[in-house]
Design a protein around this motif. Structure first.
Motif, PDB file in Angstrom:
ATOM      1  N   SER A   1      -6.474   5.806  -0.628  1.00 51.59           N
ATOM      2  CA  SER A   1      -6.925   5.692   0.760  1.00 51.59           C
ATOM      3  C   SER A   1      -8.310   6.328   0.898  1.00 51.59           C
ATOM      4  CB  SER A   1      -5.945   6.401   1.690  1.00 51.59           C
ATOM      5  OG  SER A   1      -5.961   7.807   1.444  1.00 51.59           O
TER       6      SER A   1
ATOM      7  N   GLY B   1      -0.239  -3.451   4.099  1.00 47.37           N
ATOM      8  CA  GLY B   1       0.559  -2.342   4.592  1.00 47.37           C
ATOM      9  C   GLY B   1       1.989  -2.792   4.830  1.00 47.37           C
TER      10      GLY B   1
ATOM     11  N   GLN C   1      -5.592  -5.081   4.232  1.00 51.76           N
ATOM     12  CA  GLN C   1      -6.728  -4.290   3.774  1.00 51.76           C
ATOM     13  C   GLN C   1      -7.379  -4.937   2.550  1.00 51.76           C
ATOM     14  OE1 GLN C   1      -7.829  -1.554   5.370  1.00 51.76           O
ATOM     15  NE2 GLN C   1      -6.160  -1.654   6.879  1.00 51.76           N
TER      16      GLN C   1
ATOM     17  N   LEU D   1      -3.948   2.308   5.319  1.00 51.60           N
ATOM     18  CA  LEU D   1      -2.770   1.878   4.562  1.00 51.60           C
ATOM     19  C   LEU D   1      -1.891   0.930   5.358  1.00 51.60           C
ATOM     20  CD1 LEU D   1      -1.772   5.243   2.835  1.00 51.60           C
ATOM     21  CD2 LEU D   1      -3.174   3.377   1.915  1.00 51.60           C
ATOM     22  N   ASP D   2      -2.276   0.633   6.588  1.00 51.91           N
ATOM     23  CA  ASP D   2      -1.543  -0.307   7.421  1.00 51.91           C
ATOM     24  C   ASP D   2      -2.312  -1.613   7.540  1.00 51.91           C
ATOM     25  OD1 ASP D   2       0.608   1.418   8.036  1.00 51.91           O
ATOM     26  OD2 ASP D   2      -0.606   2.420   9.563  1.00 51.91           O
TER      27      ASP D   2
ATOM     28  N   THR E   1       0.802  -1.227   0.000  1.00 57.46           N
ATOM     29  CA  THR E   1       0.000   0.000   0.000  1.00 57.46           C
ATOM     30  C   THR E   1       0.831   1.272   0.000  1.00 57.46           C
ATOM     31  OG1 THR E   1      -0.148   0.047   2.433  1.00 57.46           O
ATOM     32  CG2 THR E   1      -1.873  -1.174   1.237  1.00 57.46           C
TER      33      THR E   1
END
Length: 428
Positions: free
Chosen positions: A177, A319, A410, A406-407, A167
């Motif tokens: 995002s 991420g 996802q 973004l971590d 990401t």
């Protein structure tokens, strides 16, 4: 290249998984406590026949010749049957035939030239022949003729392979995002694409997505205005900096590549000068009909492949805290492309093998894919979506819009699931 494993390939039947609506789903869910352990790259390579990694000058050049003969034949057929003169009556049957004829030529010539693009892409990976000098000479010639800055894209595409579905440090088709889509932390529409989606509606917004990707996506990407990564080559967040494929000092490239980037840019400028000179000599319309139309279809195909081979609502994005090379490579999807596999050297139907081993020549990728499928599919780790590519494209355009964060691990979310505002104001 490297060592291979067994030379026999077991036959397996494709295992399909689907959601409640009948849409294909990736069998691998890393959030599932029972998710299988991922194999190493070496373990996967061990199941592939070693001859799959043998590169041949003659075999590769045969396909250059084949595709060039196809292009020449297509151009000759158009020369015999079509005129570059605009019909005097634009509302006549002759005008309709002229319009259909030139669009048919543009589509099929663009399709054929995508074969040359794939071959140049093979050169960039070192899969075309045992000599990288030989690869770069032919890759430069074929890519520059298609307005691709060869060395610049060679570097960024290699990064795309190194950081697939990352990401932050991924390259090309990096997911937006929630904030970038114009949504608040509470999931309310505030600006940007979220407002555009509401104004357009679901279907028209999906059509806009297709247009943005296939018509203007490639030039925007090369100019650094769309779909690039979030980190420069030094690993620092870009924070609004534009990283294009043309400036040797672009933060996309290390300093050691500046000469090669300048060479690519010079080649791209030279190609456009040739187009300009041809337009001066023969007129703008013939140049558009003979070259620009096919070029646009060629660019649409190359964006389509990258878009569809890595994106689906059921395929995870990672991420930096969760990403590994194997996770990224196994997030690739193989899809059926019918007759276009012949013209495009099976780049879309053997993409998993390609992302695992980019140094493997394309003409061995179907054998490698069978071996990889036999090994990974029983583990629930092989992605094959049998959905026709045009239907898959529409689904991705409707469902793969943004990531919540973004971590971590996802999955794509869709703006179609976001409530609309009331009377142009945010809902309470």
């Amino acid at each position: 290249m490297g060592k291979g494993g067994r030379s026999t390939v077991p036959t397996t039947q494709t295992i399909q998984t689907a959601d409640k609506d009948g849409h294909w789903m990736s069998p691998y869910n890393p959030l599932d406590p029972k998710a299988p352990q991922l194999p190493s790259k070496g373990q996967i390579k061990a199941v592939i026949p070693k001859e799959c990694f043998e590169r041949s000058y003659v075999h590769s050049m045969y396909f250059v010749l084949r595709d060039t003969v196809l292009a020449a034949g297509c151009a000759y057929a158009a020369y015999l049957t079509l005129s570059t003169d605009l019909p005097s009556n634009l509302f006549s049957l002759d005008a309709l035939a002229w319009f259909v004829g030139w669009n048919t030529y543009a589509f099929w010539m663009g399709c054929i030239l995508t074969g040359h693009w794939v071959l140049a892409h093979e050169c960039g990976h070192g899969a075309f022949s045992p000599s990288q000098t030989f690869n770069d000479i032919w890759g430069f010639a074929m890519h520059q003729a298609l307005m691709v800055p060869y060395f610049a894209w060679q570097y960024t595409h290699a990064k795309h392979h190194r950081r697939t579905n990352n990401t932050m440090d991924g390259e090309s088709h990096v997911p937006n995002s929630r904030e970038e889509m114009g949504l608040s932390k509470e999931g309310k529409r505030e600006s940007g694409y979220a407002i555009i989606h509401e104004a357009f509606g679901d279907g028209p917004f999906a059509m806009f997505q297709v247009f943005a990707h296939l018509v203007i996506g490639w030039p925007l990407y090369l100019m650094g205005l769309a779909s690039t990564g979030r980190l420069g080559q030094d690993g620092k967040v870009l924070d609004g900096d534009i990283i294009d494929h043309y400036r040797p000092w672009s933060k996309m490239f290390p300093a050691k590549l500046r000469f090669k980037i300048a060479l690519s840019t010079t080649g791209a400028l030279a190609a456009w000068v040739c187009v300009y000179k041809a337009a001066q000599e023969y007129g703008a319309l013939p140049v558009i009909l003979w070259y620009i139309g096919p070029l646009m279809w060629n660019q649409a195909w190359l964006v389509l492949y990258t878009w569809l081979q890595h994106n689906d609502p059921s395929v995870p994005q990672y991420g930096p805290d969760e990403w590994t090379w194997v996770k990224g490579a196994l997030s690739t999807i193989d899809r059926p492309y019918g007759i276009f596999d012949f013209f495009h050297h099976k780049i879309g139907s053997t993409h998993v093998a390609h992302h695992l081993f980019h140094e493997m020549p394309f003409y061995k990728a179907d054998v490698a894919t069978a071996a990889i499928k036999a090994y990974l599919e029983p583990k629930g780790l092989y992605n094959y979506d049998p959905t026709p590519w045009y239907m898959a494209m529409w689904r991705v355009a409707k469902t793969c819009h943004y990531l919540e964060d973004l971590d971590g691990i996802q999955y794509y979310k869709s703006l179609e699931d976001i409530p609309l505002r009331k009377n142009g104001k945010k809902m309470d």
